[in-house]
Design a protein around this motif. Sequence first.
Motif, PDB file in Angstrom:
ATOM      1  N   UNK A 242       0.858  -1.186   0.000  1.00 52.18           N
ATOM      2  CA  UNK A 242       0.000   0.000   0.000  1.00 52.18           C
ATOM      3  C   UNK A 242       0.894   1.234   0.000  1.00 52.18           C
ATOM      4  N   UNK A 243       1.029   1.862  -1.146  1.00 54.00           N
ATOM      5  CA  UNK A 243       1.893   3.036  -1.250  1.00 54.00           C
ATOM      6  C   UNK A 243       1.078   4.317  -1.119  1.00 54.00           C
ATOM      7  N   UNK A 244      -0.039   4.414  -1.862  1.00 54.38           N
ATOM      8  CA  UNK A 244      -0.860   5.627  -1.865  1.00 54.38           C
ATOM      9  C   UNK A 244      -2.298   5.314  -1.468  1.00 54.38           C
ATOM     10  N   UNK A 245      -3.058   6.363  -1.168  1.00 56.11           N
ATOM     11  CA  UNK A 245      -4.522   6.328  -1.100  1.00 56.11           C
ATOM     12  C   UNK A 245      -5.094   5.310  -0.128  1.00 56.11           C
ATOM     13  N   UNK A 246      -4.566   5.255   1.042  1.00 54.39           N
ATOM     14  CA  UNK A 246      -5.119   4.395   2.082  1.00 54.39           C
ATOM     15  C   UNK A 246      -4.725   4.964   3.438  1.00 54.39           C
ATOM     16  N   UNK A 247      -5.587   4.781   4.428  1.00 56.16           N
ATOM     17  CA  UNK A 247      -5.277   5.255   5.778  1.00 56.16           C
ATOM     18  C   UNK A 247      -3.967   4.669   6.274  1.00 56.16           C
ATOM     19  N   UNK A 248      -3.700   3.428   5.871  1.00 55.96           N
ATOM     20  CA  UNK A 248      -2.505   2.745   6.338  1.00 55.96           C
ATOM     21  C   UNK A 248      -1.455   2.623   5.236  1.00 55.96           C
ATOM     22  N   UNK A 249      -1.461   3.552   4.302  1.00 49.34           N
ATOM     23  CA  UNK A 249      -0.487   3.502   3.212  1.00 49.34           C
ATOM     24  C   UNK A 249       0.858   4.052   3.669  1.00 49.34           C
ATOM     25  N   UNK A 250       1.890   3.675   2.945  1.00 47.86           N
ATOM     26  CA  UNK A 250       3.227   4.173   3.237  1.00 47.86           C
ATOM     27  C   UNK A 250       3.276   5.690   3.089  1.00 47.86           C
ATOM     28  N   UNK A 251       2.547   6.213   2.111  1.00 52.49           N
ATOM     29  CA  UNK A 251       2.525   7.661   1.900  1.00 52.49           C
ATOM     30  C   UNK A 251       1.961   8.395   3.114  1.00 52.49           C
ATOM     31  N   UNK A 252       0.883   7.867   3.697  1.00 49.59           N
ATOM     32  CA  UNK A 252       0.282   8.507   4.877  1.00 49.59           C
ATOM     33  C   UNK A 252       1.199   8.382   6.093  1.00 49.59           C
ATOM     34  N   UNK A 253       1.796   7.212   6.263  1.00 48.13           N
ATOM     35  CA  UNK A 253       2.658   6.978   7.422  1.00 48.13           C
ATOM     36  C   UNK A 253       3.866   7.909   7.417  1.00 48.13           C
ATOM     37  N   UNK A 254       4.329   8.264   6.212  1.00 48.51           N
ATOM     38  CA  UNK A 254       5.493   9.147   6.106  1.00 48.51           C
ATOM     39  C   UNK A 254       5.115  10.626   6.047  1.00 48.51           C
ATOM     40  N   UNK A 255       3.828  10.932   6.242  1.00 45.58           N
ATOM     41  CA  UNK A 255       3.408  12.325   6.323  1.00 45.58           C
ATOM     42  C   UNK A 255       2.773  12.887   5.076  1.00 45.58           C
ATOM     43  N   UNK A 256       2.534  12.054   4.075  1.00 47.94           N
ATOM     44  CA  UNK A 256       1.912  12.520   2.846  1.00 47.94           C
ATOM     45  C   UNK A 256       0.397  12.487   2.923  1.00 47.94           C
ATOM     46  N   UNK A 257      -0.239  12.807   1.805  1.00 46.19           N
ATOM     47  CA  UNK A 257      -1.693  12.815   1.700  1.00 46.19           C
ATOM     48  C   UNK A 257      -2.062  12.479   0.261  1.00 46.19           C
ATOM     49  N   UNK A 258      -3.365  12.287  -0.038  1.00 48.85           N
ATOM     50  CA  UNK A 258      -3.755  11.989  -1.419  1.00 48.85           C
ATOM     51  C   UNK A 258      -3.317  13.050  -2.422  1.00 48.85           C
ATOM     52  N   UNK A 259      -3.153  14.285  -1.959  1.00 52.35           N
ATOM     53  CA  UNK A 259      -2.712  15.360  -2.858  1.00 52.35           C
ATOM     54  C   UNK A 259      -1.228  15.676  -2.707  1.00 52.35           C
TER      55      UNK A 259
END
Length: 300
Positions: A242-259
Amino acid sequence: MFYHHTLPLPIDNNPFDFGQHPYSIFGRNNFWYYYSRNGIDIKDLFDPSKKPKVYDNPDHVTQPSDDSVPIVVGDNIPKDPTKFDFTCYFKILKTHLLGQNIMMNLELKNDVYLCLQLLSMTQQGLTILADQQQQQTDSTTTINSPDKQFICPLGSLVFSFKLQKVDSDLKHHLQKLLAIAMVDSISTRTAVQSQKVDIKVKFVKGSISQDIYANNQKIGGILTEYSENDDRFDVNLGAGINVHDSTFSLNRITGGSPTNLIVGREDILANFFNNFESMYFTLIHKGLEPFKERLSQISI
């Protein structure tokens, strides 16, 4: 309910019939796109008895009357049908063989394990990539039943590839190599390092699938499958993250967001293959010993 992790499912939960036509595992597309860095003809990557049907325009694709796989190649391939940037990916890729040739579909109706089944038709050197996968969790329900589906989020990294003629004493080590290469690929991304995200693998002895965690949150998994071939083995390897677009995605865990996508699938996949190919050659010549310390470090 929906499962928001890109994880391989156990074989026992897999409703796929091994005689099922590969056409039936497609979701949004009833064909595959083909991308090649080195210009290899896609037909050369398939078993001679299982050549695909090749089209130069997706509008011309029809459902095959036989068991061949429909593939679109040429100038009419959309530049970026899944927002996966192949130009960026190929620039990062430094391998001699692995990851150079990719079959991609926007969505598969089944899990990573079924991608591995498609590899039974192909030669070493082809990667199967999907943007999303969905899987029935109950074979008595329809795929469109919203409370009976396994769904991985859009923007996941779902891929599989094959190694051929692997010595029997090496095949069981490949799952460990797969885990190390994936953890190291994720761990070395700038956002992961800056946020000090701890990437680990939980190994379950005897299981063909293992889970990957980021700060103790499950974000994906890896999968291996073996088939004997003249006293040696063909090994299919797969992963879903899970890299993007999920509550538990790597992107969210590292401080990112869908945008604000601060972790790229292209970086992860290219660096995975860069890591794995080099490690595989080391494994062939030196065995598992050079990797034991790193394996201990990444294990839960």
